[in-house]
Scaffold this motif. Structure first.
Motif, mmCIF file in Angstrom:
data_model
loop_
_atom_site.group_PDB
_atom_site.id
_atom_site.type_symbol
_atom_site.label_atom_id
_atom_site.label_comp_id
_atom_site.label_asym_id
_atom_site.label_seq_id
_atom_site.Cartn_x
_atom_site.Cartn_y
_atom_site.Cartn_z
ATOM 1 N N GLN A 163 0.859 -1.196 -0.146
ATOM 2 C CA GLN A 163 0.043 -0.021 0.084
ATOM 3 C C GLN A 163 0.884 1.340 0.055
ATOM 4 N N ALA A 164 1.999 1.117 0.757
ATOM 5 C CA ALA A 164 2.944 2.471 0.817
ATOM 6 C C ALA A 164 3.716 2.647 -0.480
ATOM 7 N N ASP A 165 4.047 1.353 -0.848
ATOM 8 C CA ASP A 165 4.584 1.524 -2.193
ATOM 9 C C ASP A 165 3.717 2.003 -3.566
ATOM 10 N N MET A 166 2.458 1.850 -3.603
ATOM 11 C CA MET A 166 1.664 2.132 -4.493
ATOM 12 C C MET A 166 1.108 3.747 -4.180
ATOM 13 N N LEU A 167 1.069 4.121 -2.774
ATOM 14 C CA LEU A 167 0.453 5.381 -2.723
ATOM 15 C C LEU A 167 1.608 6.508 -2.694
ATOM 16 N N GLN A 168 2.907 5.846 -2.388
ATOM 17 C CA GLN A 168 4.074 6.701 -2.245
ATOM 18 C C GLN A 168 4.040 7.610 -1.304
ATOM 19 N N VAL A 169 3.360 7.111 -0.156
ATOM 20 C CA VAL A 169 3.303 8.108 1.085
ATOM 21 C C VAL A 169 3.273 7.059 2.307
ATOM 22 N N PRO A 170 3.929 7.548 3.312
ATOM 23 C CA PRO A 170 3.796 6.342 4.566
ATOM 24 C C PRO A 170 2.591 5.880 5.108
ATOM 25 N N VAL A 171 2.465 4.601 5.528
ATOM 26 C CA VAL A 171 1.434 3.952 5.826
ATOM 27 C C VAL A 171 1.349 3.705 7.367
ATOM 28 N N LEU A 172 0.577 4.578 8.329
ATOM 29 C CA LEU A 172 0.838 4.399 9.844
ATOM 30 C C LEU A 172 -0.101 3.449 10.264
ATOM 31 N N ARG A 173 0.578 2.314 10.901
ATOM 32 C CA ARG A 173 -0.456 1.697 11.796
ATOM 33 C C ARG A 173 -0.281 1.778 13.242
ATOM 34 N N PRO A 174 -1.370 2.042 13.844
ATOM 35 C CA PRO A 174 -0.978 2.489 15.207
ATOM 36 C C PRO A 174 -1.019 1.024 16.146
ATOM 37 N N LEU A 175 -0.330 1.220 17.269
ATOM 38 C CA LEU A 175 -0.382 0.363 18.475
ATOM 39 C C LEU A 175 -1.734 -0.145 18.849
ATOM 40 N N LYS A 176 -2.683 0.823 19.087
ATOM 41 C CA LYS A 176 -3.866 0.614 19.477
ATOM 42 C C LYS A 176 -5.093 0.544 18.313
ATOM 43 N N VAL A 177 -5.253 -0.827 18.127
ATOM 44 C CA VAL A 177 -6.142 -0.686 16.871
ATOM 45 C C VAL A 177 -7.580 -0.611 17.043
ATOM 46 N N GLU A 178 -8.071 -0.354 18.259
ATOM 47 C CA GLU A 178 -9.598 -0.484 18.342
ATOM 48 C C GLU A 178 -9.870 1.165 18.232
ATOM 49 N N SER A 179 -9.732 1.469 16.950
ATOM 50 C CA SER A 179 -10.019 2.869 16.439
ATOM 51 C C SER A 179 -11.297 3.469 16.844
ATOM 52 N N THR A 180 -12.369 2.583 16.367
ATOM 53 C CA THR A 180 -13.484 2.912 16.392
ATOM 54 C C THR A 180 -14.107 3.269 17.937
ATOM 55 N N ALA A 181 -13.818 2.279 18.661
ATOM 56 C CA ALA A 181 -14.372 2.411 20.230
ATOM 57 C C ALA A 181 -13.415 3.538 20.647
ATOM 58 N N GLN A 182 -12.246 3.500 20.288
ATOM 59 C CA GLN A 182 -11.508 4.629 20.903
ATOM 60 C C GLN A 182 -11.942 6.199 20.442
ATOM 61 N N GLY A 183 -12.371 6.165 19.349
ATOM 62 C CA GLY A 183 -12.998 7.623 18.800
ATOM 63 C C GLY A 183 -14.167 7.717 19.650
ATOM 64 N N ALA A 184 -15.176 6.781 19.922
ATOM 65 C CA ALA A 184 -16.222 6.791 20.769
ATOM 66 C C ALA A 184 -15.780 7.557 22.203
ATOM 67 N N ALA A 185 -14.971 6.828 22.625
ATOM 68 C CA ALA A 185 -14.431 7.102 24.273
ATOM 69 C C ALA A 185 -13.868 8.322 24.171
ATOM 70 N N PHE A 186 -13.022 8.667 23.086
ATOM 71 C CA PHE A 186 -12.240 10.030 23.125
ATOM 72 C C PHE A 186 -13.517 11.203 22.988
ATOM 73 N N LEU A 187 -14.516 11.033 22.336
ATOM 74 C CA LEU A 187 -15.322 12.113 22.250
ATOM 75 C C LEU A 187 -16.315 12.121 23.370
ATOM 76 N N ALA A 188 -16.493 11.047 24.011
ATOM 77 C CA ALA A 188 -17.213 11.104 25.601
ATOM 78 C C ALA A 188 -16.361 11.723 26.537
ATOM 79 N N GLY A 189 -15.023 11.302 26.523
ATOM 80 C CA GLY A 189 -14.066 11.784 27.474
ATOM 81 C C GLY A 189 -13.692 13.116 27.462
ATOM 82 N N LEU A 190 -13.837 13.832 26.347
ATOM 83 C CA LEU A 190 -13.710 15.262 26.196
ATOM 84 C C LEU A 190 -14.561 15.953 26.746
ATOM 85 N N ALA A 191 -15.869 15.560 26.616
ATOM 86 C CA ALA A 191 -17.115 16.338 27.053
ATOM 87 C C ALA A 191 -17.192 16.309 28.680
ATOM 88 N N VAL A 192 -16.279 15.343 29.243
ATOM 89 C CA VAL A 192 -16.608 15.378 30.825
ATOM 90 C C VAL A 192 -15.164 15.597 31.423
#
Ligand SMILES: Nc1ncnc2c1ncn2[C@@H]1O[C@H](COP(=O)(O)OP(=O)(O)O)[C@@H](O)[C@H]1O
Ligand SMILES: O=P(O)(O)OC[C@H](O)CO
Length: 499
Positions: A421-450
């Protein structure tokens, strides 16, 4: 001391509940699958009571499993399969019909009629969407048209509509709150993404009473508190809500304009943050709302690939070339290249930027020397090529150079695929250590509010890369391969109609 955020991730095939700590680490998960109902070919339904039952069940289960008490939960964030439509009775809280799932095609003809009436441009201009059965609007109309008495009840103000987030909030608060967030509202084909309001003209067009529609709120902010019955007396604030793909964009901390994430699951969902400006696409991408915070809307461009990880399932289940998806990495690396083989997995047609429902799967370049490894490699490569086609379209629509691609989802674990993928796009592909991005997003939105987290900078620091895949292929080679892929795509187009 409140040390955790609970993320409720209500997906198409399962309900999950996760507990995250201040570092954004997942401290516990519970998951339950539920029944997929296919009453007719092309139709897909869920039972809303089963969705609520499994979701509240896993929420309690994750607390029991981890020994964490409800009093230790600072807030709940909800993320959900998008577009799926529930209509229920305001007084009894009982759904009048099963939920019509985003995949359901029952309103395809209704959409054809809207197109025949010349409404495509108006709908696109107001909602950022293409006219398609995918979105909620025509699903609501179908329920009102087909459930006996529904239209009369709706006219009297007795029925409520919600996407899955709204249905969960309603149940968590025992009918006190009927609300959704901007990102979910933008998937209904009834929401004006420019004014940030339900569109009266579109509601009238589909004969949907405005009184059915939920209040649209910020993705980060307090919606209400859980009813004491749900979590042993605790009243936990529900303070983050976003559709799952937008939540993943937030979880990947794509906070700045031009940042893009791709989720490699059964299909792929690519979203690019386009900042405070909704950008219309000239390549058939969707213009959508990423989130609304403090009344400020952030927009995104979205492109989806229908068959991505699913092509690997096909190698496993139909061709029986592999026993497990993870084997594909070693197999692909056994050969020095694809041996000239290109596989276009247009099993259900092709989406953006081609939009050809009559395209079909095609394999070209086979020779007597083609090995199973070449086919496996071609299948993996097809996922990267399709991503490349969409990102090119996005960059063109937004008129920007994409700096990097953030990735998540099951198939992002494949190192060969990520490097390619990186070769084809010619840009770096970044894979995070924490892969639960969806849950993390919901948690981040909730946590910011409180005040659990203070700001987006703090969240960005929680995201660390597991691996950065740097482009390594010679530009000439890349160009040659991409051009062969595009020739292969041409061969697959309009196949179903050909003699
Ligand atoms: N190591 C791997 N290499 C390639 N594909 C993989 C790998 N692991 C999983 N997959 C594919 O990823 C998909 C599962 O990812 P997941 O994120 O769980 O998807 P979904 O949420 O759509 O169910 C499957 O289609 C599977 O074939
Ligand atoms: O159920 P998921 O996580 O595959 O997501 C479905 C999408 O939100 C549909 O638009």
């Amino acid at each position: 001391m409140k040390q955790y955020i609970m993320a409720l991730d209500q997906g198409t095939t399962s309900s999950r509940a996760l507990l995250l700590n201040r570092q954004g680490d997942v401290c516990g998960v519970a998951q339950k699958e539920f029944l997929q109902r296919y009453p007719q070919p092309g139709w897909v339904e869920h039972d809303p009571m089963e969705i609520w039952g499994t979701q509240s069940g896993v929420a309690r289960e994750v607390l029991e499993k981890t020994g964490i008490r409800p009093e230790e939960i600072a807030a709940i964030g909800i993320t959900n399969q998008r577009e799926t439509t529930v209509v229920w009775h305001r007084e009894t809280g009982r759904p009048v019909h099963h939920a019509i799932v985003w995949q359901c095609r029952r309103t395809a003809e209704m959409c054809d009629r809207l197109k025949e009436q010349g409404l495509e441009e108006t709908i696109k201009r107001k909602t950022g969407l293409v006219v398609d059965a995918y979105f909620s609007g025509t699903k609501i109309k179908w329920i009102l048209d087909h459930v006996p008495g529904a239209r009369e009840m709706a006219a009297k103000g007795d029925l409520l509509f919600g996407t899955i987030d709204t249905w969960l909030i309603w149940n968590l608060t025992r009918g006190e709150v009927h609300a959704t967030d901007y990102s979910n509202a933008s998937r209904t084909m009834l929401f004006n993404i420019h004014t940030g309001e339900w569109d009266e003209e579109l509601l009238a067009l589909l004969d949907i009473p405005p009184a059915m529609m939920p209040e649209v709120k910020n993705s980060s902010g307090i919606y209400g508190y859980t009813d004491p019955h749900t979590f042993g007396g605790a009243r936990i604030p529900i303070s983050g809500v976003a559709g799952d793909q937008q939540a993943a964009l937030f979880g990947q901390t794509c906070f700045r304009q031009g940042m893009v994430k791709n989720t490699y699951g059964t299909g792929c969902f690519l979203l690019m943050n386009t900042g405070e400006t909704p950008i219309p696409s000239s390549h058939g991408l969707l213009t959508t709302i990423a989130w609304g915070i403090d009344g400020q809307l952030t927009y995104a461009l979205e492109g989806s690939i229908f068959v991505a990880g699913a092509v690997i399932q096909w190698l496993r289940d139909e061709l029986r070339l592999i026993r497990d998806a993870a084997e594909t990495e070693a197999m692909a690396l056994k050969v020095p290249d694809n041996g000239g083989v290109y596989l276009v997995p247009a099993f259900v047609g092709l989406g953006a930027p081609h939009w050809d429902m009559y395209a079909r799967g095609t394999m070209v370049g086979l020779t007597r020397g083609t090995k199973a490894e070449h086919l496996v490699r071609a299948a993996l490569e097809s996922i990267a090529y399709q991503t490349c086609d969409i990102l090119e379209a996005m960059a063109d629509d937004a008129d920007i150079i994409i700096p990097a691609l953030k990735v998540d989802g099951g198939a992002a674990q494949n190192d060969f695929l990520m490097q390619f993928q990186a070769d084809m796009l010619q840009v770096p592909v970044l894979r995070p250590l924490k892969v639960e991005s969806t849950a993390q997003g919901a948690a981040f939105l909730a946590g910011l509010a409180v005040g659990f987290w203070q700001n987006q900078q703090e969240l960005s620091l929680l995201q660390q890369e597991d691996h950065i895949f740097e482009p390594a292929m010679e530009p000439v080679e890349r160009k040659q391969q991409l051009s062969q892929w595009r020739r292969a795509v041409q061969r697959s187009l309009q196949w179903e109609q050909a003699e």
